[in-house]
Design a protein around this motif. Sequence first.
Motif, PDB file in Angstrom:
ATOM      1  N   GLY A 186       6.064   5.635   9.003  1.00 60.29           N
ATOM      2  CA  GLY A 186       5.485   6.645   8.121  1.00 60.29           C
ATOM      3  C   GLY A 186       5.489   6.278   6.659  1.00 60.29           C
ATOM      4  N   ALA A 187       5.719   5.006   6.345  1.00 58.71           N
ATOM      5  CA  ALA A 187       5.829   4.584   4.946  1.00 58.71           C
ATOM      6  C   ALA A 187       4.464   4.530   4.264  1.00 58.71           C
ATOM      7  CB  ALA A 187       6.507   3.220   4.867  1.00 58.71           C
ATOM      8  N   THR A 188       4.435   4.870   2.986  1.00 54.39           N
ATOM      9  CA  THR A 188       3.225   4.797   2.163  1.00 54.39           C
ATOM     10  C   THR A 188       3.601   4.242   0.787  1.00 54.39           C
ATOM     11  OG1 THR A 188       3.539   7.124   1.509  1.00 54.39           O
ATOM     12  CG2 THR A 188       2.014   6.680   3.326  1.00 54.39           C
ATOM     13  N   VAL A 189       2.600   3.738   0.052  1.00 47.42           N
ATOM     14  CA  VAL A 189       2.853   3.151  -1.267  1.00 47.42           C
ATOM     15  C   VAL A 189       1.759   3.600  -2.239  1.00 47.42           C
ATOM     16  CG1 VAL A 189       4.004   1.138  -0.267  1.00 47.42           C
ATOM     17  CG2 VAL A 189       1.550   1.026  -0.760  1.00 47.42           C
ATOM     18  N   ALA A 190       1.926   3.202  -3.501  1.00 44.53           N
ATOM     19  CA  ALA A 190       0.916   3.405  -4.552  1.00 44.53           C
ATOM     20  C   ALA A 190       0.600   4.881  -4.747  1.00 44.53           C
ATOM     21  CB  ALA A 190      -0.356   2.607  -4.225  1.00 44.53           C
ATOM     22  N   LYS A 191       1.627   5.668  -5.050  1.00 48.54           N
ATOM     23  CA  LYS A 191       1.461   7.120  -5.126  1.00 48.54           C
ATOM     24  C   LYS A 191       1.657   7.695  -6.525  1.00 48.54           C
ATOM     25  CE  LYS A 191       4.363   6.825  -1.779  1.00 48.54           C
ATOM     26  NZ  LYS A 191       5.408   7.052  -0.752  1.00 48.54           N
ATOM     27  N   PHE A 192       1.616   6.854  -7.538  1.00 52.80           N
ATOM     28  CA  PHE A 192       1.873   7.377  -8.875  1.00 52.80           C
ATOM     29  C   PHE A 192       0.774   8.340  -9.332  1.00 52.80           C
ATOM     30  CE2 PHE A 192       5.537   5.633 -11.170  1.00 52.80           C
ATOM     31  CZ  PHE A 192       5.670   6.627 -12.125  1.00 52.80           C
ATOM     32  N   ASN A 199       8.197   2.069   0.975  1.00 47.81           N
ATOM     33  CA  ASN A 199       7.681   3.435   0.851  1.00 47.81           C
ATOM     34  C   ASN A 199       7.664   3.811  -0.627  1.00 47.81           C
ATOM     35  OD1 ASN A 199       6.858   5.963   2.202  1.00 47.81           O
ATOM     36  ND2 ASN A 199       8.766   6.790   1.388  1.00 47.81           N
ATOM     37  N   ALA A 200       7.209   2.882  -1.466  1.00 49.38           N
ATOM     38  CA  ALA A 200       7.368   2.975  -2.914  1.00 49.38           C
ATOM     39  C   ALA A 200       6.332   3.873  -3.572  1.00 49.38           C
ATOM     40  CB  ALA A 200       7.280   1.578  -3.521  1.00 49.38           C
ATOM     41  N   VAL A 201       6.719   4.481  -4.678  1.00 50.19           N
ATOM     42  CA  VAL A 201       5.750   5.211  -5.493  1.00 50.19           C
ATOM     43  C   VAL A 201       4.857   4.231  -6.258  1.00 50.19           C
ATOM     44  CG1 VAL A 201       7.240   5.396  -7.525  1.00 50.19           C
ATOM     45  CG2 VAL A 201       5.498   7.127  -7.124  1.00 50.19           C
ATOM     46  N   GLY A 202       5.354   3.015  -6.495  1.00 53.38           N
ATOM     47  CA  GLY A 202       4.631   2.054  -7.306  1.00 53.38           C
ATOM     48  C   GLY A 202       3.593   1.258  -6.549  1.00 53.38           C
ATOM     49  N   GLY A 224      -2.837  -0.557  -4.934  1.00 51.86           N
ATOM     50  CA  GLY A 224      -2.615   0.104  -6.209  1.00 51.86           C
ATOM     51  C   GLY A 224      -3.263   1.458  -6.300  1.00 51.86           C
ATOM     52  N   ALA A 225      -2.619   2.340  -7.058  1.00 57.12           N
ATOM     53  CA  ALA A 225      -3.180   3.658  -7.330  1.00 57.12           C
ATOM     54  C   ALA A 225      -4.231   3.540  -8.421  1.00 57.12           C
ATOM     55  CB  ALA A 225      -2.085   4.621  -7.771  1.00 57.12           C
ATOM     56  N   PRO A 226      -5.253   4.407  -8.420  1.00 60.22           N
ATOM     57  CA  PRO A 226      -6.251   4.369  -9.490  1.00 60.22           C
ATOM     58  C   PRO A 226      -5.639   4.774 -10.820  1.00 60.22           C
ATOM     59  CG  PRO A 226      -6.555   6.318  -8.124  1.00 60.22           C
ATOM     60  CD  PRO A 226      -5.524   5.483  -7.439  1.00 60.22           C
ATOM     61  N   PRO A 243       5.815   0.380 -10.822  1.00 60.13           N
ATOM     62  CA  PRO A 243       7.202   0.176 -11.222  1.00 60.13           C
ATOM     63  C   PRO A 243       8.154   0.337 -10.031  1.00 60.13           C
ATOM     64  CG  PRO A 243       6.556   2.405 -11.742  1.00 60.13           C
ATOM     65  CD  PRO A 243       5.330   1.732 -11.181  1.00 60.13           C
ATOM     66  N   ALA A 244       9.324  -0.213 -10.135  1.00 57.51           N
ATOM     67  CA  ALA A 244      10.373  -0.046  -9.126  1.00 57.51           C
ATOM     68  C   ALA A 244      11.539   0.723  -9.741  1.00 57.51           C
ATOM     69  CB  ALA A 244      10.847  -1.405  -8.623  1.00 57.51           C
ATOM     70  N   HIS A 245      12.437   1.221  -8.877  1.00 57.62           N
ATOM     71  CA  HIS A 245      13.674   1.877  -9.320  1.00 57.62           C
ATOM     72  C   HIS A 245      13.417   3.109 -10.182  1.00 57.62           C
ATOM     73  CE1 HIS A 245      15.041  -2.567  -9.124  1.00 57.62           C
ATOM     74  NE2 HIS A 245      15.287  -1.999  -7.957  1.00 57.62           N
ATOM     75  N   THR A 246      12.354   3.834  -9.885  1.00 59.32           N
ATOM     76  CA  THR A 246      12.070   5.031 -10.664  1.00 59.32           C
ATOM     77  C   THR A 246      12.926   6.203 -10.195  1.00 59.32           C
ATOM     78  OG1 THR A 246      10.373   6.023  -9.238  1.00 59.32           O
ATOM     79  CG2 THR A 246       9.661   4.243 -10.702  1.00 59.32           C
TER      80      THR A 246
END
Length: 323
Positions: free
Chosen positions: A146-152, A183-186, A199-201, A252-255
């Motif tokens: 269920g992991a997702t990325v690029a969610k900023f 599962n990063a926000v970045g 990447g997020a837009p 970014p990481a470690h947010t």
Amino acid sequence: MHDDITDVPGIRVGHDTNLEAGTGCTVLLCDLPAVGGVDVRGGAPATRETDLLRPLYLVERVNAILLTGGSAFGLEAAAGVMRYLEERGQGFETGVARVPIVPAAAIFDLGLGSSQIRPDAAAGYRACERASGGPIEQGSVGAGTGATVAKFAGSQHAIKGGLGSASTQLPDGTVVGALVVVNAVGNIIDPRSGAIIAGAPAPDAGTTQRQGPHPFSNTTIAIVATSATLSKASVNKIAQMAHNGLAQAIQPAHTMFDGDTVFALALGPETTTPPDPAATAAQVSLIGAAAASTLARAIVKAVLQAKGLHGVPAITDQAQQSG
């Protein structure tokens, strides 16, 4: 070698995957004595038994490490791992019972699939039963389901994350491996070229507000392991250095929106020879640097091998649409 963490002797990995619910768990079993360490950098971790791995505490050896979906609920799967190990006589001897040492970390994947179904003790036990020392299935599997990325820019722009693994052999024969759930926000970056893989837009300059990341819906959790013989303090230093791999491949990481956690293991044979401080410092530095670069490669592999699920596209889906 098959370029994953099972190239480190004494390691087996197994998954339990629930595609319908969009979650799962992954267990790493230590068939050789393993000195454990950990470093937590993210602002929103969901973890179990991490204090035990720090140098000031009694227990040095771990029997398994669990990576799981389901947020803090998913940490229940560790009970199944403990039961599996107890049945096989493994654990820390207390005089009245052997207590399996199973540190764990979870990602928040409740927004994909079903939020009511999470990995439980039965799932953890099944993952142990399926563990092997062969090539590891990667992508949308186990804890990476269920992991997702690029969610900023908001979860509506998410791209499918997943589980990845890689390994490196140093010139002296030491093996370093990494296993990661991304599962990063970045955004995900290719550390070799600097290109954005997922990447997020960019925010629309004509708007004053945008939907940002959910504060608890992200995390990258990982295990790095080596065939070297190291002390508990040295293993913790390697966990610390391995976080550089997150910074290389996630921006970014470690947010404050992530619960980034890296476990480390050393499975080398015990020795009674007093270590030479200068040689140890050089060894730890080399292994730590290799752990970081290997982890960065594993992060990229996780995203490249992921498959679209429950409406969240994978990179391969986007490539096909643009082609």
